[in-house]
Scaffold this motif. Sequence first.
Motif, short mmCIF file in Angstrom:
data_model
loop_
_atom_site.label_atom_id
_atom_site.label_comp_id
_atom_site.label_asym_id
_atom_site.label_seq_id
_atom_site.Cartn_x
_atom_site.Cartn_y
_atom_site.Cartn_z
N LEU A 54 0.90 -1.21 0.08
CA LEU A 54 0.17 0.09 -0.09
C LEU A 54 0.70 1.37 -0.12
N VAL A 55 0.79 2.13 -1.01
CA VAL A 55 1.35 3.24 -1.16
C VAL A 55 0.28 4.55 -0.87
N THR A 56 0.40 5.14 0.27
CA THR A 56 -0.65 5.99 0.63
C THR A 56 0.13 7.35 1.23
N ASP A 57 -0.83 8.49 0.81
CA ASP A 57 -0.32 9.95 1.33
C ASP A 57 -0.71 10.02 2.65
N MET A 63 -10.45 10.00 6.39
CA MET A 63 -9.34 9.39 7.17
C MET A 63 -8.05 9.68 6.31
N SER A 64 -6.87 9.86 7.38
CA SER A 64 -5.57 10.27 6.90
C SER A 64 -4.83 9.06 6.65
N GLY A 65 -3.71 9.10 5.94
CA GLY A 65 -2.78 7.93 5.60
C GLY A 65 -2.50 7.16 7.00
N LEU A 66 -2.29 7.83 8.02
CA LEU A 66 -1.84 7.20 9.28
C LEU A 66 -2.88 6.65 9.82
N GLU A 67 -3.99 7.12 10.05
CA GLU A 67 -5.42 6.57 10.31
C GLU A 67 -5.67 5.13 9.62
N ASP A 70 -3.62 2.62 10.71
CA ASP A 70 -4.02 1.91 12.03
C ASP A 70 -5.17 1.25 11.84
N ALA A 71 -5.97 1.62 10.80
CA ALA A 71 -7.12 0.71 10.47
C ALA A 71 -6.64 -0.84 9.99
N LEU A 72 -5.54 -0.75 9.06
CA LEU A 72 -5.05 -1.99 8.57
C LEU A 72 -4.63 -2.79 9.69
N ALA A 73 -3.71 -2.27 10.57
CA ALA A 73 -3.26 -2.93 11.80
C ALA A 73 -4.46 -3.81 12.61
N ASN A 74 -5.71 -3.24 12.66
CA ASN A 74 -6.78 -3.80 13.47
C ASN A 74 -7.31 -5.03 12.57
N ARG A 98 6.80 3.33 13.46
CA ARG A 98 6.40 2.12 14.58
C ARG A 98 5.07 1.62 14.42
N SER A 99 4.53 2.28 13.57
CA SER A 99 3.11 1.29 13.24
C SER A 99 3.26 0.20 12.12
#
Length: 203
Positions: A54-57, A63-67, A70-74, A98-99
Amino acid sequence: MKAEPERIVYVVDDDAAMRDSLAWLIGSLGLKVEAFASAEDFLAALRPGRPGCLVTDVRMPGMSGLELQDALANTESLLSVVVITGHADVPMAVRALRSGAVDFIEKPFNDQMLLDRVNAALARSFTTYDDRARRADLEARLSRLTARERQVAERVVEGRPSKAIAAELNLSLKTVEVHRHNIMEKLEVASVAELTRLFIDAA
């Protein structure tokens, strides 16, 4: 043997020109690319359990790229993430890495550097996919054993002779030998060494 999934890269960026540019650049490697204008659209189309990159801005409406990360991690996603942004700062980069992001790249970026990061992300994702598939196969094979066969197998792996196993489990020597034969057959191993390796890998 199950065929390996197609190598695919997902691009998520609200900037249409950047999205098209990234899709073209990554597609030049011969990779399949799917592009999305928002994190929400991407999540709606996501197929869980599939490896890829996944390449994301970072900064996008909604939803931001960092959010998104986090959603993918869940979801225990197998996707490896490359985060790109024109507004980088140290805390943001630290959070992304770190994520689990493979890299955090500032715009404007060198095309080859991005392609290198995408390849690295794909390699990591498919290694994780292969590891999970191998573990699932081991667990499926071990599930073929009865509770008694599992007891015998664990003691064989510990190096105990059949006579000792028979005495400990209050079985006849012949019964233990029958269990040993069935264990080797069900687990598709030809030696105690292979049996031991299977138990170590499954631990």
